[in-house]
Design an enzyme around this catalytic site. Structure first.
Site, short mmCIF file in Angstrom:
data_model
loop_
_atom_site.label_atom_id
_atom_site.label_comp_id
_atom_site.label_asym_id
_atom_site.label_seq_id
_atom_site.Cartn_x
_atom_site.Cartn_y
_atom_site.Cartn_z
N CYS A 8 62.17 -26.31 -42.89
CA CYS A 8 61.45 -25.97 -41.66
C CYS A 8 62.17 -26.71 -40.53
O CYS A 8 62.28 -27.93 -40.57
CB CYS A 8 60.00 -26.43 -41.80
SG CYS A 8 59.04 -26.24 -40.29
N CYS A 51 52.50 -30.85 -38.59
CA CYS A 51 53.51 -30.55 -37.58
C CYS A 51 53.63 -31.58 -36.46
O CYS A 51 52.64 -31.93 -35.84
CB CYS A 51 53.18 -29.21 -36.93
SG CYS A 51 52.44 -28.04 -38.03
N CYS A 92 47.87 -28.33 -31.56
CA CYS A 92 49.22 -28.63 -32.05
C CYS A 92 49.75 -29.95 -31.49
O CYS A 92 49.73 -30.18 -30.28
CB CYS A 92 50.16 -27.49 -31.68
SG CYS A 92 51.85 -27.73 -32.23
N CYS A 133 49.43 -25.11 -27.09
CA CYS A 133 48.36 -24.79 -28.06
C CYS A 133 47.52 -26.04 -28.31
O CYS A 133 48.06 -27.12 -28.56
CB CYS A 133 48.96 -24.28 -29.37
SG CYS A 133 49.96 -22.79 -29.18
N GLU A 173 61.86 -33.14 -35.73
CA GLU A 173 61.52 -33.21 -37.14
C GLU A 173 61.99 -31.99 -37.91
O GLU A 173 62.11 -30.91 -37.35
CB GLU A 173 59.99 -33.28 -37.30
CG GLU A 173 59.42 -34.57 -36.80
CD GLU A 173 57.89 -34.58 -36.88
OE1 GLU A 173 57.32 -33.88 -37.74
OE2 GLU A 173 57.29 -35.29 -36.07
N CYS A 222 57.45 -29.11 -26.70
CA CYS A 222 57.11 -27.70 -26.53
C CYS A 222 56.24 -27.58 -25.29
O CYS A 222 55.49 -28.49 -24.96
CB CYS A 222 56.33 -27.23 -27.76
SG CYS A 222 55.90 -25.48 -27.73
N1 SAH Z 1 55.95 -22.30 -31.64
C1 SAH Z 1 55.97 -21.53 -32.85
C2 SAH Z 1 56.42 -22.29 -34.07
C3 SAH Z 1 55.96 -23.69 -34.29
S1 SAH Z 1 54.38 -24.02 -34.96
C4 SAH Z 1 54.62 -20.89 -33.07
O1 SAH Z 1 53.71 -21.16 -32.32
O2 SAH Z 1 54.52 -20.08 -33.97
C5 SAH Z 1 54.32 -23.36 -36.58
C6 SAH Z 1 52.92 -22.94 -36.98
O3 SAH Z 1 52.04 -24.07 -37.18
C7 SAH Z 1 52.25 -22.08 -35.93
O4 SAH Z 1 51.55 -21.01 -36.53
C8 SAH Z 1 51.28 -23.07 -35.30
O5 SAH Z 1 50.27 -22.43 -34.59
C9 SAH Z 1 50.83 -23.86 -36.50
N2 SAH Z 1 50.19 -25.14 -36.19
C10 SAH Z 1 50.42 -25.96 -35.15
N3 SAH Z 1 49.62 -27.06 -35.21
C11 SAH Z 1 48.88 -26.91 -36.32
C12 SAH Z 1 47.86 -27.70 -36.92
N4 SAH Z 1 47.46 -28.85 -36.39
N5 SAH Z 1 47.32 -27.25 -38.07
C13 SAH Z 1 47.74 -26.09 -38.63
N6 SAH Z 1 48.68 -25.31 -38.11
C14 SAH Z 1 49.24 -25.70 -36.96
#
Ligand code: SAH
Length: 363
Positions: free
Chosen positions: A113, A349, A127, A124, A100, A120
């Site tokens: 973006c 995301c 995510c 997390c 995406e 990944c």
């Molecule tokens: N892997 C990288 C970049 C991708 S995620 C990282 O972890 O930074 C981009 C941002 O979106 C990160 O800060 C991530 O923690 C956040 N993110 C992921 N899922 C999310 C969600 N459901 N709600 C809000 N932010 C989220």
């Protein structure tokens, strides 16, 4: 790999002008050197295919077409917000995988973006992108291709890039570094590195490595918690690199590059959104982000959690978000709440790839 027989095609969109020069001055091309710069500009600045490279001899266009592949993704699905013009893309890569990208309009210019991996492996908990793991890394050319495809589709220039899509950029280090050098190349898209943010969940050794490469991007750190116990609960990467190590790396980043750091903090109701959590974050940042008694420039980006199906976490409500921000700003920490773009198209995301029936990975 596509290609005739089992000969792998040359990934030409991922090559620097000097590499294209070495390619086209050898068999089967045997071209003069100056053609390399022409090809690079056509590919990057104009984002076109070989057929449209009108100042190249036809024979050359044909042999490039036979031997090379341009890994620009195709737009599989496009959602356009009626509210603010945000465009969310589901791209299909040359091998059938999908990623995406999100095109956003800001006052300071159009921002894309981009994704850096198919899936990944960072895990997390909140995510969507990591739910079924990592399939493969994107090549530098595929990340460049995300920018080309969005410009072509929108008919607009992109002046800023955030590496905050699917994937962990520092887990695909070499390709991401190559991408940064290609996209900022003066003969190509020429997007300044200062207009690029790279977001990481905190792969500490790679932060040190990146800081030594003279690539003045803005580093964004996905912090999301202010104690190891709380962070490990939502981010498994914290078991490998603790907050102490991470923030030392952040301080080193600033001292080495002179570039400000931005911290991302996702607000999850009842988990990390209380005034006490804000105070704890403020103390933590004040402790580490100083150098000889002076506070280093930093910014905290507060992101109310985007709802992701099946994670069992809720977004913090508006009042607690505001309360949290007030605690930080009261302590002199620059903090803003991320504006929600494209609320009508759910620009959360990694969710388009999951929800799309077309997202069946090919291995
Ligand atoms: N892997 C990288 C970049 C991708 S995620 C990282 O972890 O930074 C981009 C941002 O979106 C990160 O800060 C991530 O923690 C956040 N993110 C992921 N899922 C999310 C969600 N459901 N709600 C809000 N932010 C989220």
């Amino acid at each position: 790999m596509s290609g005739s027989g089992n000969i792998e095609k040359t990934d030409i969109l991922g090559m620097f002008p000097e590499e294209i020069e070495a390619l086209i001055t050898s068999p089967p091309y045997m071209q003069p050197k100056y053609r390399a710069k022409q090809i690079f500009s056509w590919l990057h600045e104009r984002g076109v295919g070989f057929d449209e490279m009108s100042n190249l001899p036809r024979g050359l266009r044909e042999s490039l077409g036979e031997n090379c592949i341009i890994k620009t993704p195709t737009v599989e699905k496009r959602l356009v917000s009626k509210i603010d013009g945000t465009r969310k893309y589901l791209y299909r890569l040359y091998d059938g995988n999908t990623v995406e990208a999100v095109f956003m309009r800001y006052e300071h210019g159009n921002t894309l973006c981009v994704s850096s991996q198919v899936g990944c492996r960072m895990g997390c908990r909140f995510c969507a992108s990591t739910k079924s793991g990592r399939v493969r890394d994107l090549s530098a050319s595929e990340i460049v291709g995300e920018v080309i495809a969005a410009e072509r589709d929108s008919g607009e220039r992109i002046s800023n890039i955030v590496m905050m899509g699917i994937g962990e950029p520092l887990d695909n280090f070499d390709n991401v570094v190559r991408f940064l050098r290609l996209i900022s190349h003066p003969d190509g898209k020429n997007i300044g590195l200062r207009h690029i943010s790279l977001s990481t969940c905190g792969l500490v050794p790679k932060i040190y490595e990146l800081s030594r490469l003279d690539l003045p991007v803005t580093l964004s750190i996905s912090l999301h918690a202010s104690t190891d116990a709380a962070r490990s609960e939502i981010m498994p990467v914290n078991d490998a690199y603790k907050i102490d190590e991470l923030l030392r790396a952040c301080r080193d980043w600033f001292v080495t590059t002179g570039r400000r750091i931005s911290f991302e903090y996702t607000l999850i109701a009842g988990k990390n959104d209380s005034p006490a959590d804000a105070k704890s974050l403020s103390r933590l940042l004040s402790k580490y982000m100083t150098d000889g008694g002076r506070r280093l420039p930093l910014h905290v980006n507060l992101i109310p959690l985007n709802d992701v199906e099946g994670v069992g976490m809720r977004r913090a409500d508006r009042e607690s978000v505001e309360r949290f921000r007030t605690v930080l700003t009261g302590d002199g920490i620059n903090a803003t709440v991320r504006r929600r773009l494209g609320p009508d198209i759910d620009a959360a995301c990694g969710q388009l790839r999951i929800s799309s029936k077309l997202s069946q990975e090919t291995f």
